[in-house]
Design an enzyme around this catalytic site. Sequence first.
Site, PDB file in Angstrom:
ATOM      1  CB  CYS A   1       0.463  46.733  35.488  1.00 48.52           C
ATOM      2  SG  CYS A   1       1.418  46.242  34.078  1.00 48.52           S
TER       3      CYS A   1
ATOM      4  CB  CYS B   1       5.159  46.335  34.570  1.00 48.98           C
ATOM      5  SG  CYS B   1       4.094  47.146  33.537  1.00 48.98           S
TER       6      CYS B   1
END
Lengths: 346, 79
Positions: B10, B13
């Site tokens: 994501c 991240c």
Amino acid sequence: MWDAIADLLVYGLIGLEPATRAAQSVHFFVHEVLKIGFLLVVVTHLMGLINALLPVERVREAIASGRLRGAEHLAASSFGAVTPFCSCSSIPLFIGFLQAGIPLGVTFSFLITSPLVNEVALALFLGTFGWKVTVLYAAAGIVLGTILGFVLGRMGLERHVEEWVRKAAARSRETGAGRDLAVAGDPEGGGPPSPAPGGASGEGGTGPDWGPLLRRVSSEATEIAGGIAPYVVAGVAVGAAVHGWVPAGAFDRWLGEGNPLAVPAAVAAAVPMYAGASGVIPVVESLVAKGIPLGTALAFMMAVVGLSLPEALMLKKVMRPRLLATFFGSVAGCIVLVGYGFNLVF
Amino acid sequence: MDVKILGTGCANCRALEEATREALTEADVDATVEKVEEMEEIVGYGVLGLPALVVDGDVALAGRVPPPAELADLLSPTD
């Protein structure tokens, strides 16, 4: 206040003629961007602070401790509301809760409310619909999470959790790893509030180190607000166009009181819109101004925010299809009920 | 130093991975950086939020992307 600033900018600085449609749309746009931007910064800071003082590790501890006797679902749902949600965190969270011995139903209460009631949605609601609708929305989300988690918990769905998850949960309960890890999850350098008793960083119990804590919260809040800013601006721009050019009552036939299926249709239409949730809310505000019932709009927005496709794809790794379908189906069903409920009341 | 970034891909991240690599280059720390995307392995670390940062086997941070100063602090060699 925002009106005065927008007046000054649009009519004074840019020099648009107040009576024209274009000027009114531009005015609406400037007004909304200023107001929502301001609220976004305030609310993300506030929620960031709550979260820094009440990290999810501690929330899990409180729920797992068994001291909440009977209020676990409500507590989990309320904690879910103040915890920022990221779809990629849903699996570690799901497993982490089960590892701590928290029942599936209570875990669901958290998991339902967490995406539904989040800082971004609240800021946008405050900015667009005012505090009454915001409180109503947050309360509806928390109640929905509480009740639905309770009901799902009674359905004996544990066997529909994927095998590896159950094994991981059982393993860590045996070794007590979940407990140790709860402490490991506390960041050391970031100035965690009041170190846990006997924790590694226990330097006297003087409470949080406010300086670094506030700087951290502020930097994260700014990051969140900045990240969604483009969506908000785009959403407000569409909203401004609707505001200026679409006649009142234009959507009545499809989304108004004339269509009894408007609420489920709105919920179905909302599911793929997850990515732009922050842009959708300002648009919906304009639609409500044009005569769409509030309940239908509210259901639509709850579905945009709470029924996320990325989250479903994530949870597919830990839930068998039947459980996943039950989970999302019942959340969708309840949102539809909430929508009808609001339409009846307002 | 052995640095692992736990995350599924994501936006946050990716942000943490990038920030970590930058901080390591800046501080000129000799480290191996590995991105862990396999959920079963991530869960093994017991974190409740992603992204997470694991330094030499210990979870240093979970559930957020820290400001650069804090990250630099977490990644500075202890000895």
